[in-house]
Design a protein around this motif. Structure first.
Motif, PDB file in Angstrom:
ATOM      1  N   SER A  94      39.891  34.787  41.112  1.00 25.88           N
ATOM      2  CA  SER A  94      39.440  35.991  39.939  1.00 25.88           C
ATOM      3  C   SER A  94      39.333  37.355  40.056  1.00 25.88           C
ATOM      4  O   SER A  94      39.282  38.230  39.277  1.00 25.88           O
ATOM      5  N   GLY A  95      38.847  37.508  41.624  1.00 28.18           N
ATOM      6  CA  GLY A  95      38.456  38.961  41.896  1.00 28.18           C
ATOM      7  C   GLY A  95      36.929  39.179  41.723  1.00 28.18           C
ATOM      8  O   GLY A  95      36.457  40.261  41.813  1.00 28.18           O
ATOM      9  N   SER A  96      36.149  38.187  41.110  1.00 27.47           N
ATOM     10  CA  SER A  96      34.757  38.280  40.922  1.00 27.47           C
ATOM     11  C   SER A  96      34.070  38.473  42.292  1.00 27.47           C
ATOM     12  O   SER A  96      33.053  38.706  42.613  1.00 27.47           O
ATOM     13  N   SER A  97      34.614  37.889  43.398  1.00 27.21           N
ATOM     14  CA  SER A  97      34.128  37.827  44.757  1.00 27.21           C
ATOM     15  C   SER A  97      35.430  38.427  45.463  1.00 27.21           C
ATOM     16  O   SER A  97      36.677  38.161  45.261  1.00 27.21           O
ATOM     17  N   ASP A  98      35.083  39.350  46.713  1.00 27.05           N
ATOM     18  CA  ASP A  98      36.232  39.892  47.239  1.00 27.05           C
ATOM     19  C   ASP A  98      36.616  38.933  48.523  1.00 27.05           C
ATOM     20  O   ASP A  98      37.571  38.850  48.838  1.00 27.05           O
ATOM     21  N   LEU A  99      35.436  38.313  49.318  1.00 22.24           N
ATOM     22  CA  LEU A  99      35.698  37.332  50.262  1.00 22.24           C
ATOM     23  C   LEU A  99      34.818  36.237  50.087  1.00 22.24           C
ATOM     24  O   LEU A  99      33.799  36.355  49.450  1.00 22.24           O
TER      25      LEU A  99
END
Length: 356
Positions: A94-99
């Motif tokens: 979702s993009g709420s975390s990058d990695l």
């Protein structure tokens, strides 16, 4: 230097306040206007997620932070904890975390869904998966073949059991001869220590180490690692959000370089590494965490393959064999290749990944 407000700090998880405060302060600095023309660019903010509570196995990331390796790469890394690997993958998708750090085999199953986001792994931390059967010698189990006729405890949600059918098949064990008892993860170790099951399935560095803290004599435990019996599976890997990887490839490369540096530090001095980890844990046992880190280094990270070729990459042929093993329990729409799941373009050259 201005520090984050007390209101903001109250919203941060206690055990990760050090990382999070650093990220907040660096983000505040980078947001200021009127910087001199020769001042360095503000750091790139990265949101990193662990799929389970912090322990010594995460020492490479803790040391990359505490020793300034992320900062040296121009990164401000904040860390959060997910409720499990599926949650961690969903955050990256979702993009709420990058990695995020997750087991690559969970990613393989995620990517087999028709509508799955094209999330890929970019770095393999655990060259060998930590899957294991932890058994009591006093119940007659000293080798994998002794599991026939016994009861094997399996915690709900324990995905390492996916490789059990292939492991049994490779080693001539009749699946029907082993009774599987399922229960909550919270009672896995207590049930084995109480003798309610003969063995449990799990991670060698978790259940295999935790049982030492439950009064089970060390000479009564045997840890049967899947990798020692023919399991080809890789383990924990760093995955990245596709948009972040495309938009900020240098940040991804810098993150990996910092993690490699942190891994080297953990291998060089495990005791000091554990001390750094304990500053972020609540009530952690130094002896237990040191045993955990040493087990992870020897069994999962610093393998013969890593000593030869360097950390972080995967061998496509071995990956294909691991998928074949997984397919004995999991039905795929289409078996993935290593290129479907892993992107090695962010890795340093092999000479920059050597660890001894």
């Amino acid at each position: 230097m201005r520090v984050a407000s007390s209101t903001a700090l109250k919203r941060l998880p206690t055990r990760f306040s050090i990382w999070a405060i650093t990220a907040l302060n660096l983000a505040w600095i980078g947001a200021q206007t009127g910087r001199a023309a020769d001042e360095p660019a503000p750091p790139t903010a990265i949101q990193f997620t662990l799929d389970r509570p912090l322990d010594a196995s995460n020492a490479p990331f803790v040391l990359a932070s505490s020793h300034g390796l992320f900062r040296a790469e121009g990164l401000a890394v904040g860390t959060k904890i997910a409720s499990g690997p599926a949650d961690a993958i969903a955050r990256v998708a979702s993009g709420s975390s990058d990695l995020a750090l997750v087991d690559i085999n969970v990613l393989v199953r995620f990517r087999d869904k028709a509508d799955a986001a094209p999330v890929k792994a970019v770095f393999m931390l655990f060259n060998k998966a930590p899957y294991a059967i932890i058994a009591r010698r006093s119940r007659g189990i000293r080798a994998l073949s002794d599991i026939e006729g016994k009861t094997l405890g399996v915690a709900d949600g324990d995905f390492s059991i996916w490789f059990w059918p292939a492991l049994a098949h490779q080693n001539g064990i009749k699946l029907a001869s082993v009774k599987l008892a399922k229960f909550s993860p919270a009672v896995r170790e207590p049930m084995l220590s109480a003798g309610q099951v003969d063995a449990v399935n799990g991670f060698s560095y978790l259940a295999g180490v935790n049982l030492r803290d439950r009064g089970v004599p060390a000479d009564d435990l045997t840890v049967l690692r899947y990798a020692d019996y023919g399991c080809e599976a890789y383990g924990f890997a760093l995955i990245v959000n596709p948009a972040f990887a495309a938009g900020k490839p240098e940040a991804v490369k810098g993150f990996l370089r910092a993690v490699i540096g942190g891994t080297r530090l953990a291998i060089k001095d495990p005791a000091r590494a554990v001390d750094d980890v304990l500053t972020l844990m609540e009530g952690g046992s130094r002896d237990l965490e040191l045993a955990r880190l040493r087990a992870v280094i020897s069994d999962n990270i610093l393998t013969d393959e890593v000593k030869r070729s360097g950390i972080g990459g995967i061998d496509p042929a071995r990956f294909a064999r691991s998928v074949d093993q997984l397919a004995e329990d999991v039905k795929f729409r289409a078996k993935p290749t290593s290129a479907d799941i892993f992107d090695g373009t962010f890795l340093p050259e092999s000479s920059g990944r050597l660890i001894h």
